[in-house]
Design an enzyme around this catalytic site. Structure first.
Site, mmCIF file in Angstrom:
data_model
loop_
_atom_site.group_PDB
_atom_site.id
_atom_site.type_symbol
_atom_site.label_atom_id
_atom_site.label_comp_id
_atom_site.label_asym_id
_atom_site.label_seq_id
_atom_site.Cartn_x
_atom_site.Cartn_y
_atom_site.Cartn_z
ATOM 1 N N LYS A 68 -8.866 3.242 -7.162
ATOM 2 C CA LYS A 68 -7.692 2.426 -6.787
ATOM 3 C C LYS A 68 -6.847 3.201 -5.792
ATOM 4 O O LYS A 68 -6.576 4.388 -6.004
ATOM 5 C CB LYS A 68 -6.864 2.083 -8.034
ATOM 6 C CG LYS A 68 -5.724 1.127 -7.737
ATOM 7 C CD LYS A 68 -4.963 0.746 -8.997
ATOM 8 C CE LYS A 68 -3.773 1.639 -9.267
ATOM 9 N NZ LYS A 68 -2.709 1.598 -8.251
ATOM 10 N N ASP A 99 -4.403 -1.604 -4.410
ATOM 11 C CA ASP A 99 -3.380 -2.177 -5.293
ATOM 12 C C ASP A 99 -2.187 -2.625 -4.453
ATOM 13 O O ASP A 99 -1.073 -2.137 -4.598
ATOM 14 C CB ASP A 99 -2.981 -1.106 -6.319
ATOM 15 C CG ASP A 99 -2.075 -1.629 -7.407
ATOM 16 O OD1 ASP A 99 -1.852 -2.850 -7.469
ATOM 17 O OD2 ASP A 99 -1.584 -0.790 -8.194
ATOM 18 N N ARG A 100 -2.438 -3.588 -3.583
ATOM 19 C CA ARG A 100 -1.455 -3.985 -2.572
ATOM 20 C C ARG A 100 -0.383 -4.925 -3.129
ATOM 21 O O ARG A 100 0.658 -5.096 -2.533
ATOM 22 C CB ARG A 100 -2.209 -4.616 -1.401
ATOM 23 C CG ARG A 100 -1.419 -5.329 -0.352
ATOM 24 C CD ARG A 100 -0.523 -4.389 0.420
ATOM 25 N NE ARG A 100 0.142 -5.119 1.482
ATOM 26 C CZ ARG A 100 1.095 -6.032 1.301
ATOM 27 N NH1 ARG A 100 1.497 -6.344 0.099
ATOM 28 N NH2 ARG A 100 1.637 -6.633 2.342
ATOM 29 N N LYS A 101 -0.686 -5.538 -4.250
ATOM 30 C CA LYS A 101 0.248 -6.497 -4.870
ATOM 31 C C LYS A 101 0.760 -7.499 -3.835
ATOM 32 O O LYS A 101 1.958 -7.661 -3.622
ATOM 33 C CB LYS A 101 1.414 -5.786 -5.563
ATOM 34 C CG LYS A 101 0.948 -4.851 -6.687
ATOM 35 C CD LYS A 101 2.087 -4.197 -7.411
ATOM 36 C CE LYS A 101 1.640 -3.201 -8.463
ATOM 37 N NZ LYS A 101 1.059 -1.948 -7.922
ATOM 38 N N PHE A 102 -0.184 -8.173 -3.196
ATOM 39 C CA PHE A 102 0.169 -9.238 -2.264
ATOM 40 C C PHE A 102 1.006 -10.279 -3.002
ATOM 41 O O PHE A 102 0.798 -10.504 -4.200
ATOM 42 C CB PHE A 102 -1.098 -9.922 -1.733
ATOM 43 C CG PHE A 102 -1.914 -9.084 -0.797
ATOM 44 C CD1 PHE A 102 -1.621 -9.040 0.554
ATOM 45 C CD2 PHE A 102 -2.991 -8.339 -1.263
ATOM 46 C CE1 PHE A 102 -2.383 -8.277 1.434
ATOM 47 C CE2 PHE A 102 -3.762 -7.577 -0.396
ATOM 48 C CZ PHE A 102 -3.452 -7.542 0.954
HETATM 49 P P1 5BU Z 1 0.253 6.550 -13.283
HETATM 50 O O1 5BU Z 1 0.415 7.831 -12.562
HETATM 51 O O2 5BU Z 1 -0.923 6.579 -14.256
HETATM 52 O O3 5BU Z 1 1.512 6.066 -13.928
HETATM 53 O O4 5BU Z 1 -0.124 5.501 -12.120
HETATM 54 C C1 5BU Z 1 -0.209 4.139 -12.367
HETATM 55 C C2 5BU Z 1 -0.763 3.404 -11.185
HETATM 56 O O5 5BU Z 1 -0.965 2.037 -11.546
HETATM 57 C C3 5BU Z 1 0.105 3.382 -9.949
HETATM 58 O O6 5BU Z 1 -0.738 3.424 -8.824
HETATM 59 C C4 5BU Z 1 0.823 2.052 -10.002
HETATM 60 O O7 5BU Z 1 1.081 1.494 -8.730
HETATM 61 C C5 5BU Z 1 -0.167 1.187 -10.736
HETATM 62 N N1 5BU Z 1 0.430 0.140 -11.553
HETATM 63 C C6 5BU Z 1 1.264 0.408 -12.627
HETATM 64 O O8 5BU Z 1 1.541 1.561 -12.942
HETATM 65 N N2 5BU Z 1 1.770 -0.623 -13.378
HETATM 66 C C7 5BU Z 1 1.520 -1.921 -13.089
HETATM 67 O O9 5BU Z 1 1.976 -2.812 -13.802
HETATM 68 C C8 5BU Z 1 0.671 -2.171 -11.972
HETATM 69 C C9 5BU Z 1 0.147 -1.142 -11.239
HETATM 70 BR BR1 5BU Z 1 0.254 -3.906 -11.540
#
Ligand code: 5BU
Length: 279
Positions: A68, A99-102
């Site tokens: 990702k 994970d662009r969250k369009f």
């Molecule tokens: P972490 O370091 O394990 O906290 O990273 C979490 C990743 O998952 C990070 O890249 C976020 O952008 C992504 N993410 C998230 O944390 N929570 C969400 O609800 C979503 C994506 Br959708």
């Protein structure tokens, strides 16, 4: 001919009714990779330089099932550098998940798949909010079609962050709108809350995959509103892929951590097998 099968356990045995029901070819591909690598870990490679990213993927590639990215997080991004990262992902049998969250209307989302980063040309999967309506899935799929590719969308049904506005009603609407849509690869669920996640799992009914951020072996609160749950509990509650970022890239020994998350995730998946209905 291979002397050994590609995987020790058949994906259809490990994934049961998900293997049957998730007809999306990328979902099948993911399930096969998990069996080859015995890992349900999706690495959230949230690093700021191309060299760090490539080093990390080189280190942990064998232990993760997908990669990702946040392409707009990289300070020294170049098209050539990114191509190298994509090649490294391919060498490691990793789908690329931006994970662009369009969140815009379908037509603009289609256009945003192009642009400087040209996400449509290298990402296999992207995330999207359904806040503007689920025509966004058509827009994103049209973006891939513009470069003769196919990809899959993960719709945000839940989030891991504190105070997010994705209510139960919203989640129900997302699932209803996405569960039969061939462009939808799966849903994002909240890995930090096994109860919420189990509710999502029931609604999705194995028809799409559920991937979950907010997972860490050290549970509790993360930085700036992030919340963490335990990876085993997330998988037992219905997660099909744990998205792990700082639990891997933020520790002294990322390779060891990736191995440990892979081991825990696979053990939990096999544990879940014991209850056929939860396959
Ligand atoms: P972490 O370091 O394990 O906290 O990273 C979490 C990743 O998952 C990070 O890249 C976020 O952008 C992504 N993410 C998230 O944390 N929570 C969400 O609800 C979503 C994506 Br959708």
């Amino acid at each position: 001919m291979r002397a050994q099968p590609e995987w020790l356990m058949e994906p259809s045995d490990v994934w049961g009714h998900r293997w049957e029901r998730c007809e999306n070819p990328l979902a099948r591909r993911y399930m096969e990779v998990t069996c080859r690598k015995e890992s349900l870990v999706i690495l959230a490679a949230d690093l700021r330089t191309m060299d760090e990213l490539k080093d990390l993927v080189g280190l942990v590639g064998p232990h993760i099932a997908a990669l990702k990215t946040h392409v707009d997080l990289v300070d020294d991004w170049t098209a050539d550098g990114w191509n190298e990262l994509c090649e490294l992902a391919e060498e490691n049998d990793l789908m690329l998940f931006e994970d662009r969250k369009f969140a815009d209307i379908g037509k603009i989302s289609r256009g945003q798949m192009a642009g400087v980063y040209d996400i449509r040309s290298w990402a296999d999967l992207v995330t999207a909010h359904g806040i503007s309506g689920t025509d966004i899935v058509d827009g994103l799929c049209a973006g891939w079609a513009d470069v003769q590719r196919e990809g899959g969308v993960l719709l945000l049904a839940q989030m891991s962050s504190r105070g997010n506005l994705l209510s139960t009603k919203y989640r129900e609407k997302m699932v209803a709108a996405g569960v039969n849509n061939p462009g939808v690869f799966g849903f994002i669920g909240n890995g930090s809350d096994a109860t919420e996640l189990a509710e999502l799992g029931v609604a999705v009914g194995g028809r799409k995959l559920i991937w979950t951020p907010g997972v860490n072996l050290a549970v509790g609160d993360g930085e700036m509103g992030q919340r963490y749950g335990n990876p085993r509990e997330a998988i037992l509650a219905g997660s099909d892929g744990i998205i792990v970022g700082s639990g891997i890239h933020g520790v002294n020994n990322p390779r060891g951590a990736a191995e440990e998350y892979a081991r825990v995730s696979w053990a939990a998946k096999l544990e879940r097998l014991q209850d056929y209905n939860k396959l």
